[in-house]
Design an enzyme around this catalytic site. Structure first.
Site, short mmCIF file in Angstrom:
data_model
loop_
_atom_site.label_atom_id
_atom_site.label_comp_id
_atom_site.label_asym_id
_atom_site.label_seq_id
_atom_site.Cartn_x
_atom_site.Cartn_y
_atom_site.Cartn_z
N HIS A 60 34.88 41.28 45.17
CA HIS A 60 35.70 41.07 43.87
C HIS A 60 33.75 41.33 43.17
CE1 HIS A 60 38.90 39.22 41.12
NE2 HIS A 60 37.50 39.59 40.22
N HIS A 62 31.50 41.35 39.60
CA HIS A 62 31.86 42.58 37.80
C HIS A 62 30.39 43.00 37.49
CE1 HIS A 62 35.62 41.39 36.75
NE2 HIS A 62 35.14 40.29 37.92
N ARG A 64 29.37 44.91 35.11
CA ARG A 64 29.03 44.94 33.67
C ARG A 64 28.79 46.09 33.15
NH1 ARG A 64 33.24 40.83 33.41
NH2 ARG A 64 31.95 38.55 33.69
N ASN A 94 36.72 46.33 34.39
CA ASN A 94 37.14 45.85 33.54
C ASN A 94 35.72 45.98 32.45
OD1 ASN A 94 35.90 43.82 34.84
ND2 ASN A 94 37.46 42.23 33.82
N ASP A 152 42.29 43.82 37.54
CA ASP A 152 40.98 42.78 37.39
C ASP A 152 40.89 42.15 35.95
OD1 ASP A 152 40.67 40.78 38.74
OD2 ASP A 152 38.25 41.28 38.02
N ASN A 278 38.67 31.80 35.08
CA ASN A 278 40.19 32.38 35.30
C ASN A 278 40.46 32.54 36.50
OD1 ASN A 278 42.41 32.73 34.41
ND2 ASN A 278 42.06 34.51 33.23
N ASP A 305 33.70 36.85 43.24
CA ASP A 305 34.25 36.19 41.44
C ASP A 305 32.18 36.28 40.55
OD1 ASP A 305 35.70 37.80 39.21
OD2 ASP A 305 37.24 35.73 39.49
N HIS A 309 27.96 36.10 32.16
CA HIS A 309 27.95 36.35 30.87
C HIS A 309 26.57 36.17 30.09
CE1 HIS A 309 32.60 36.31 30.72
NE2 HIS A 309 32.68 35.50 31.24
#
Length: 429
Positions: A60, A62, A64, A94, A152, A278, A305, A309
Site C-alpha cells: 500500500h 502512493h 503519486r 488515486n 483507495d 485517513n 500507506d 505530500h
C-alpha cells in the site's frame, strides 16, 4: 556476478526456516541455500549477527505518478522503498489522471522498469476516474499487469458497483482493496472522534464510520463469493468484524499500518499536520485491538500507506491540510521498536506480515528465499539504534510524525534481483 551472503540468521517463513545459513546468488537468482557454501568466485557479504529475510513487500504505497510528481514519483518513491528495506511495492491508483485503464497501467510499469530501483506493482482503479459510477477497464488492466483493484482514497458508496466488481474479479482470483470509511458519517472530521477531539475542538471522524463500511463490504464479498482486502484498518469494531468473517470462511484479508499500531489520537494535541491521516489515529483501546488482531492473524499484513505530500500542502491549518505522510523509510524501524523490542511479536511474525503474507494476498512470486527464485532479500540489524531525520529521507514528502524519534532496528542492505541497491542507508543504482 556471484554474491554469497555468509552466516546470517535467515528467517524464511514460507519455508518454515529460522537459523544460521548462507545464501548464494548468481544472475539475479538464489542458486543455493544452506550451511558452509563454497565461496569460490563470489563476492562475500558477511551477515554474521544480522537477520536475512525475503525482501520486504509494501502492498500500500502512493507514488503519486502520474500527475502529482511534486509530491513523489517512481524514482524518488522507489529510492525511499530501498532505503526502508522494501524490494517490492504496490502503488495505488488515486493519481491524476487516475490509473483506470490498461494504457496507464502499462505506462507506469514501463516507467518503473526505467526509473524504479525496486519491483513496482500497479493497483488499478475500480471505477472510472474513481467517481464510483461505472466500472473501470478491470479485465484489461489485469491483463496489462495490475495485481489488484481499488478505489483507495475514496469510499465506494455505490454498493451495486462494488458487488459487480467483486463478482467480476472472481474469475481473475484478484482482490478488491477497500478504503472502508462511510463518508456520510465521517464528514468533514479531521481526527478520531473522542475525548481528545472534544478537548481540541476539532471535528471528529467516528470509528463507527469504518465499522459500517467494513461490515457492508464483508457482506458483499460473502454474497459475491469474491475476495475483499480491507486497507489500513484502524478501529476495534472493524477488527472484530473481520475476525468473525474469517471464522465464517469469507474471503477477507486486511492490513494495518505502523502508525495505527503505535500512535494514538493524543499525538494530534501538538496540532502537527504530520499526524493527520485517513483513517485517523485512534484512541488507545483501538490500538490494543489492532495489536491483538495482528497477533491472532485477523489482520494479515503490515503496510505503510506511504502517502507523501508537498511541504506547502501540509504547512497549513490542521483541518485544511491533506491526510497522509511518508512511511516507507520508517515502517520497519517503527515496527521493530514497538512490536519486537517490546516482546509483543517475534521477528518471524514481523517478517511474515511484511513479506510472505503480502506476497500471498497479491499473488506475487515473491516473499521467499528459495533456490531458483528471484534474489530479493532484505538484511536487517535488529539492534541498530538510530534517530529519524526527515531531512535525510529519499522521499519528496518528508513530513512524518516519527521525526526525531529514536528507533531500534533498521534495514542495512536491500538486494533486488541479486543487486545490492542499498547498503548502510545509502541508495545507489
Amino acid at each position: 556476478m556471484k554474491l554469497l551472503l555468509k552466516a546470517g540468521r535467515v528467517i524464511n517463513p514460507q519455508e518454515d526456516f529460522d537459523g544460521i545459513a548462507d545464501i548464494l546468488i548468481e544472475n539475479g537468482l538464489v542458486t543455493e541455500f544452506g550451511k558452509d557454501l563454497p565461496a569460490a568466485g563470489a563476492q562475500i557479504y558477511d551477515a554474521d549477527g544480522l537477520v536475512v529475510t525475503p525482501g520486504l513487500i509494501d502492498m500500500h504505497v502512493h507514488l503519486r505518478e502520474p500527475g502529482q510528481e511534486a509530491k513523489e514519483d517512481v524514482g524518488s518513491g522507489t529510492r525511499a522503498a530501498a532505503a526502508g528495506g522494501f524490494t517490492t511495492i504496490a502503488c495505488m491508483p488515486n493519481t491524476r489522471p487516475v490509473v483506470d485503464s490498461a494504457i496507464i497501467v502499462s505506462g507506469l510499469l514501463q516507467r518503473a522498469q526505467v526509473e524504479g530501483l525496486v519491483n513496482v506493482k500497479v493497483i488499478g482503479a475500480l471505477s472510472k476516474g474513481q467517481e464510483g459510477r461505472e466500472l473501470a477497464e478491470i479485465g484489461d488492466m489485469l491483463q496489462a499487469g495490475a495485481v489488484a483493484i481499488s478505489d483507495d482514497g475514496h469510499y465506494v458508496e455505490n454498493a451495486k458497483l462494488l458487488l459487480n466488481g467483486l463478482e467480476y474479479l472472481t474469475s481473475f482470483g484478484r482482490p478488491i482493496i477497500s478504503h472502508a470509511e462511510d463518508e456520510s458519517l465521517a464528514g468533514d472530521g479531521s481526527m478520531h472522534e473522542g475525548a481528545v477531539s472534544a478537548m481540541l475542538g476539532i471535528n471528529g471522524r467516528p470509528s463507527v464510520a469504518e465499522d459500517i463500511a467494513v461490515a457492508r463490504d464483508i457482506l458483499l464479498a460473502e454474497y459475491a463469493g469474491g475476495a475483499v482486502h480491507i486497507a489500513h484498518v484502524s478501529s476495534k469494531g472493524a477488527v472484530e468484524l473481520i475476525r468473525q468473517a474469517k471464522q465464517r470462511g469469507i474471503k477477507v484479508t486486511a492490513e494495518v499500518t505502523p502508525h495505527h499500531l503505535t500512535l494514538t489520537d493524543q499525538a494530534v494535541s501538538s496540532f502537527d499536520t504530520a499526524t493527520k491521516v485517513n483513517p485517523p489515529l485512534r484512541s488507545a483501546d483501538h490500538v490494543e485491538a489492532l495489536l491483538a488482531g495482528l497477533k491472532d492473524g485477523t489482520l494479515d499484513a503490515i503496510a505503510s500507506d506511504h502517502a507523501p505530500h508537498a511541504f506547502e500542502e501540509k504547512d497549513r491549518e490542521y483541518r485544511f491540510a491533506p491526510s497522509g505522510f511518508a512511511g516507507l523509510e520508517t515502517a520497519l524501524g517503527v515496527v521493530l521498536t514497538n512490536l519486537y523490542h517490546t516482546g509483543k511479536f517475534s521477528l518471524n511474525e514481523i517478517v511474515e506480515r511484511m513479506s510472505s503474507t503480502p506476497a500471498r494476498i497479491l499473488n506475487l512470486n515473491r516473499g521467499v528465499i528459495r533456490a531458483g527464485e528471484a534474489a530479493d532479500i532484505t538484511i536487517i540489524d535488529p539492534d541498530l539504534e538510530w534517530i529519524v531525520d526527515s531531512t535525510r529521507f529519499y522521499t519528496r514528502g518528508r513530513l512524518t510524525p516519527f521525526d526525531g524519534m529514536q528507533l531500534k532496528g533498521k534495514a542495512i542492505a536491500t538486494i533486488v534481483g541479486g543487486k545490492v541497491i542499498m547498503q548502510n542507508g545509502e541508495v545507489h543504482k
